[in-house]
Design a protein around this motif. Structure first.
Motif, PDB file in Angstrom:
ATOM      1  N   ALA A 220     -21.670  59.646  78.638  1.00 48.65           N
ATOM      2  CA  ALA A 220     -22.666  60.694  78.399  1.00 48.65           C
ATOM      3  C   ALA A 220     -22.290  62.039  79.002  1.00 48.65           C
ATOM      4  O   ALA A 220     -22.950  63.049  78.729  1.00 48.65           O
ATOM      5  N   SER A 221     -21.250  62.072  79.821  1.00 50.79           N
ATOM      6  CA  SER A 221     -20.813  63.354  80.385  1.00 50.79           C
ATOM      7  C   SER A 221     -20.137  64.233  79.345  1.00 50.79           C
ATOM      8  O   SER A 221     -19.965  65.433  79.551  1.00 50.79           O
ATOM      9  N   LEU A 222     -19.757  63.646  78.210  1.00 47.12           N
ATOM     10  CA  LEU A 222     -19.120  64.387  77.120  1.00 47.12           C
ATOM     11  C   LEU A 222     -20.166  64.787  76.083  1.00 47.12           C
ATOM     12  O   LEU A 222     -21.102  64.040  75.811  1.00 47.12           O
ATOM     13  N   SER A 223     -19.986  65.950  75.512  1.00 52.49           N
ATOM     14  CA  SER A 223     -20.897  66.398  74.455  1.00 52.49           C
ATOM     15  C   SER A 223     -20.619  65.619  73.174  1.00 52.49           C
ATOM     16  O   SER A 223     -19.580  64.945  73.037  1.00 52.49           O
ATOM     17  N   GLY A 224     -21.541  65.726  72.217  1.00 53.92           N
ATOM     18  CA  GLY A 224     -21.357  65.058  70.937  1.00 53.92           C
ATOM     19  C   GLY A 224     -20.094  65.521  70.224  1.00 53.92           C
ATOM     20  O   GLY A 224     -19.374  64.718  69.637  1.00 53.92           O
ATOM     21  N   GLY A 225     -19.821  66.830  70.305  1.00 56.93           N
ATOM     22  CA  GLY A 225     -18.619  67.371  69.671  1.00 56.93           C
ATOM     23  C   GLY A 225     -17.344  66.881  70.325  1.00 56.93           C
ATOM     24  O   GLY A 225     -16.345  66.602  69.649  1.00 56.93           O
ATOM     25  N   GLU A 226     -17.365  66.757  71.663  1.00 56.53           N
ATOM     26  CA  GLU A 226     -16.192  66.236  72.372  1.00 56.53           C
ATOM     27  C   GLU A 226     -15.941  64.779  72.009  1.00 56.53           C
ATOM     28  O   GLU A 226     -14.804  64.377  71.748  1.00 56.53           O
ATOM     29  N   LEU A 227     -17.008  63.993  71.980  1.00 53.38           N
ATOM     30  CA  LEU A 227     -16.874  62.581  71.604  1.00 53.38           C
ATOM     31  C   LEU A 227     -16.319  62.440  70.193  1.00 53.38           C
ATOM     32  O   LEU A 227     -15.473  61.579  69.930  1.00 53.38           O
ATOM     33  N   LYS A 228     -16.803  63.282  69.310  1.00 55.63           N
ATOM     34  CA  LYS A 228     -16.348  63.234  67.921  1.00 55.63           C
ATOM     35  C   LYS A 228     -14.844  63.474  67.851  1.00 55.63           C
ATOM     36  O   LYS A 228     -14.110  62.734  67.191  1.00 55.63           O
ATOM     37  N   ARG A 229     -14.382  64.486  68.552  1.00 57.01           N
ATOM     38  CA  ARG A 229     -12.958  64.816  68.519  1.00 57.01           C
ATOM     39  C   ARG A 229     -12.105  63.734  69.162  1.00 57.01           C
ATOM     40  O   ARG A 229     -11.013  63.422  68.688  1.00 57.01           O
ATOM     41  N   ILE A 230     -12.605  63.156  70.259  1.00 56.13           N
ATOM     42  CA  ILE A 230     -11.854  62.090  70.933  1.00 56.13           C
ATOM     43  C   ILE A 230     -11.750  60.864  70.037  1.00 56.13           C
ATOM     44  O   ILE A 230     -10.701  60.213  69.961  1.00 56.13           O
ATOM     45  N   GLU A 231     -12.834  60.532  69.324  1.00 61.96           N
ATOM     46  CA  GLU A 231     -12.764  59.389  68.424  1.00 61.96           C
ATOM     47  C   GLU A 231     -11.769  59.641  67.287  1.00 61.96           C
ATOM     48  O   GLU A 231     -11.008  58.745  66.903  1.00 61.96           O
ATOM     49  N   ILE A 232     -11.772  60.846  66.743  1.00 54.48           N
ATOM     50  CA  ILE A 232     -10.811  61.177  65.687  1.00 54.48           C
ATOM     51  C   ILE A 232      -9.383  61.063  66.219  1.00 54.48           C
ATOM     52  O   ILE A 232      -8.492  60.523  65.555  1.00 54.48           O
ATOM     53  N   ALA A 233      -9.167  61.549  67.454  1.00 53.96           N
ATOM     54  CA  ALA A 233      -7.841  61.453  68.077  1.00 53.96           C
ATOM     55  C   ALA A 233      -7.431  59.989  68.245  1.00 53.96           C
ATOM     56  O   ALA A 233      -6.264  59.630  68.041  1.00 53.96           O
ATOM     57  N   SER A 234      -8.400  59.132  68.612  1.00 51.40           N
ATOM     58  CA  SER A 234      -8.072  57.718  68.817  1.00 51.40           C
ATOM     59  C   SER A 234      -7.712  57.039  67.498  1.00 51.40           C
ATOM     60  O   SER A 234      -6.834  56.170  67.456  1.00 51.40           O
ATOM     61  N   LEU A 235      -8.374  57.433  66.396  1.00 46.95           N
ATOM     62  CA  LEU A 235      -8.023  56.864  65.097  1.00 46.95           C
ATOM     63  C   LEU A 235      -6.638  57.346  64.666  1.00 46.95           C
ATOM     64  O   LEU A 235      -5.852  56.582  64.098  1.00 46.95           O
ATOM     65  N   MET A 236      -6.324  58.602  64.964  1.00 49.70           N
ATOM     66  CA  MET A 236      -4.987  59.107  64.664  1.00 49.70           C
ATOM     67  C   MET A 236      -3.930  58.358  65.481  1.00 49.70           C
ATOM     68  O   MET A 236      -2.837  58.061  64.993  1.00 49.70           O
ATOM     69  N   ALA A 237      -4.260  58.043  66.740  1.00 56.98           N
ATOM     70  CA  ALA A 237      -3.325  57.299  67.594  1.00 56.98           C
ATOM     71  C   ALA A 237      -3.104  55.891  67.057  1.00 56.98           C
ATOM     72  O   ALA A 237      -2.008  55.333  67.144  1.00 56.98           O
ATOM     73  N   ARG A 238      -4.146  55.318  66.502  1.00 57.93           N
ATOM     74  CA  ARG A 238      -4.034  53.966  65.945  1.00 57.93           C
ATOM     75  C   ARG A 238      -3.173  53.943  64.684  1.00 57.93           C
ATOM     76  O   ARG A 238      -2.468  52.989  64.402  1.00 57.93           O
ATOM     77  N   ASN A 239      -3.250  55.026  63.893  1.00 57.21           N
ATOM     78  CA  ASN A 239      -2.441  55.176  62.686  1.00 57.21           C
ATOM     79  C   ASN A 239      -2.581  53.981  61.730  1.00 57.21           C
ATOM     80  O   ASN A 239      -1.599  53.320  61.384  1.00 57.21           O
ATOM     81  N   PRO A 240      -3.800  53.690  61.275  1.00 53.90           N
ATOM     82  CA  PRO A 240      -3.993  52.560  60.358  1.00 53.90           C
ATOM     83  C   PRO A 240      -3.441  52.864  58.970  1.00 53.90           C
ATOM     84  O   PRO A 240      -3.170  54.012  58.629  1.00 53.90           O
TER      85      PRO A 240
END
Length: 249
Positions: free
Chosen positions: A137-157
């Motif tokens: 919860a220390s991260l804003s909604g926009g920060e969480l959104k970007r981090i999740e997108i980065a994690s999907l890019m890291a996964r490279n499905p």
């Protein structure tokens, strides 16, 4: 690569009388290495369709094929193992999990700081400041959104599904995100499905699909579909162009 056959999804009416049809006999294909942009009016069934592809929701009827395999009844985990990835419109929080650990878990490898920073930079984050922060919860909604997108890019499905990736993202980060999607288009090493209203993202489409009232209204190349949007209306009487396209970023 991905094929949906006659997908219908119904839910019980809140008053207990009958059912509501969210998706109605939806069928389409997407080829390996293509970018499919799904757009259309709010409430038309776009996010539900993405969740059905990922296995978060199960269709009332129909069939889903991925790389020729019937995945209709497979779980989220089983689909993820086959190479399907999904970035939520509203990302979950993970107390006690750092951003770096999340990226490592997503990639399946032990990423060094430089590699983690590269993924975060692609989504417009000042990367080194985030590696040790918890995904909570220390991260804003926009920060969480970007981090999740980065994690999907890291996964490279094999197949990556992004549900309104622009939501809650500032102008500069949005520009970085569009650049990252442009690289997917150029490299053609990943199949991508993006749900978006943003004209700059729609411009990246190999194929564009309009969903409204739970049905596929049109599907084809961007050049074929964009002229058709002009003058068409949804069931509420609103011109599709007005409720689909935004260019505010």
């Amino acid at each position: 690569m991905l094929e949906l056959k006659n997908i219908t999804f119904k839910v019980d009416n809140l008053d207990g009388k009958g059912e509501i049809t969210i998706l109605d006999n939806v069928s389409f294909k997407i080829e390996q290495g293509k970018i499919l942009i799904i757009t259309g009016p709010n409430g038309g069934g776009k996010s539900t369709l993405a969740k059905i592809i990922m296995g978060i929701e199960k269709p009332t009827s129909g069939q889903i094929l991925f790389d020729g395999k019937d995945v209709t009844n497979l779980s989220i985990t089983e689909r993820a193992r086959l190479g399907i990835g999904y970035a939520f419109q509203q990302p979950p929080r993970f107390k006690g999990v750092t951003v770096k650990k999340l990226l490592n878990l997503a990639s399946g490898n032990k990423l060094n700081d430089t590699a983690c920073c590269e993924y975060l930079t692609n989504v417009g984050l000042c990367s080194k400041e985030y590696l040790k922060r918890d995904v909570d919860a220390s991260l804003s909604g926009g920060e969480l959104k970007r981090i999740e997108i980065a994690s999907l890019m890291a996964r490279n499905p094999k197949l990556a599904i992004y549900d309104e990736p622009e939501a809650g993202i500032d102008l500069w980060s949005f520009s970085m995100l569009v650049d990252s999607f442009q690289k997917f288009k150029e490299n053609k090493d990943q199949t991508v499905v993006i749900i978006s209203h943003q004209e700059k993202i729609i411009d990246l489409a190999d194929e564009l699909m309009i969903i409204a009232d739970g049905k596929v209204q049109n599907k084809g190349t961007k050049e074929e579909i964009m002229p058709m949007i002009q003058g068409k209306s949804t069931s509420c009487g609103c011109p599709i162009k007005e409720v689909v396209l935004t260019n505010e970023r």
